[in-house]
Design an enzyme around this catalytic site. Structure first.
Site, PDB file in Angstrom:
ATOM      1  N   CYS A   1       0.861  -1.189   0.000  1.00 31.25           N
ATOM      2  CA  CYS A   1       0.000   0.000   0.000  1.00 31.25           C
ATOM      3  C   CYS A   1       0.894   1.235   0.000  1.00 31.25           C
ATOM      4  CB  CYS A   1      -0.887  -0.031   1.245  1.00 31.25           C
ATOM      5  SG  CYS A   1      -2.006   1.368   1.368  1.00 31.25           S
TER       6      CYS A   1
ATOM      7  N   HIS B   1      -9.001  -3.926  -2.314  1.00 31.09           N
ATOM      8  CA  HIS B   1      -8.058  -3.168  -1.475  1.00 31.09           C
ATOM      9  C   HIS B   1      -8.454  -1.683  -1.443  1.00 31.09           C
ATOM     10  CE1 HIS B   1      -3.723  -2.240  -0.195  1.00 31.09           C
ATOM     11  NE2 HIS B   1      -4.225  -1.064  -0.482  1.00 31.09           N
ATOM     12  N   GLU B   2      -8.736  -1.123  -2.617  1.00 34.50           N
ATOM     13  CA  GLU B   2      -9.080   0.305  -2.692  1.00 34.50           C
ATOM     14  C   GLU B   2     -10.461   0.578  -2.106  1.00 34.50           C
ATOM     15  OE1 GLU B   2      -6.671   2.145  -3.285  1.00 34.50           O
ATOM     16  OE2 GLU B   2      -5.388   0.578  -4.120  1.00 34.50           O
TER      17      GLU B   2
ATOM     18  N   HIS C   1     -10.289   1.002   1.478  1.00 31.76           N
ATOM     19  CA  HIS C   1      -9.819   2.342   1.873  1.00 31.76           C
ATOM     20  C   HIS C   1     -10.991   3.302   2.053  1.00 31.76           C
ATOM     21  CE1 HIS C   1      -5.463   2.499   1.919  1.00 31.76           C
ATOM     22  NE2 HIS C   1      -5.351   1.888   0.749  1.00 31.76           N
TER      23      HIS C   1
END
Ligand SMILES: [Zn+2]
Length: 198
Positions: A108, A150-151, A154
């Site tokens: 990341c 993953h994003e 966030h």
């Protein structure tokens, strides 16, 4: 314009982001800044909170990864016919996850120089708006789906390290401390949280 990336320790990385309301906010500049920032940092994904904007917006580039893999790599990390994407996701919601999981290393830009294996569903279906604010419902798999997840995390205040097993977290605790304290150098501009309570 390139923006500095917020490092682990910033409160904004733990926050649940707000929807983007296109009638109130003009996302073009933010989207342009995000692509420039990500490419300059050699990343394959970036979420708006990583540059200090708590908005449900992220970008994914799995196409560059695909292009740099040989045939065996492509067959391992991508589904047949998938050559990767360069896509902007606005107000995204993952509406379906496959039962099949797979593990691969993730990193990341907000947690420099750390890579850890994370288990995630192989395939997802996601409802979102693209950069032209067109509504989309699409299914992605493999590395593309991994970066999206993953994003997407966030935008909900979740980092990939939150998915690690307690023992792994213990093992990497000192590395995370170093990052929070700003004792890591990066090739891209990064903002460390000062006065961090550890
Ligand atoms: Zn990240």
């Amino acid at each position: 314009m390139r923006q500095a990336i917020l490092a682990l320790g910033h409160q904004i990385l733990k926050e649940s982001c707000k929807d983007l309301s296109p009638e109130l906010q003009q996302p073009e500049q933010l989207i342009t800044d995000m692509w420039e920032t990500m490419q300059a940092a050699d990343g394959c994904g970036l979420a708006a909170p990583q540059i200090g904007q708590p908005i449900k917006l992220f970008i994914v580039d799995s196409q560059s990864i695909y292009e740099n893999l040989d045939e065996t790599g492509r067959a391992t990390y991508f589904s047949k016919g998938d050559t990767g994407i360069k896509e902007t996701f606005i107000n995204a919601k993952i509406i379906n996850y496959s039962e099949q999981y797979w593990e691969d290393e993730e990193g990341c830009l907000s947690i420099p120089k750390l890579f850890q294996p994370v288990s995630r569903p192989w395939q997802i279906t996601i409802d979102y708006y693209n950069a032209n604010l067109e509504h989309q419902v699409r299914t992605f798999s493999g590395t593309t789906a991994r970066i999206i997840q993953h994003e997407y995390d966030h935008t909900r205040g979740v980092l990939y390290i939150d998915h690690l097993k307690p023992l792994t977290k213990k093992i990497i605790a000192s590395k995370l401390k170093k990052i929070k304290k700003g004792r890591v150098s990066t090739s891209y501009p990064i903002k460390y949280q000062s006065n961090n309570k550890l």
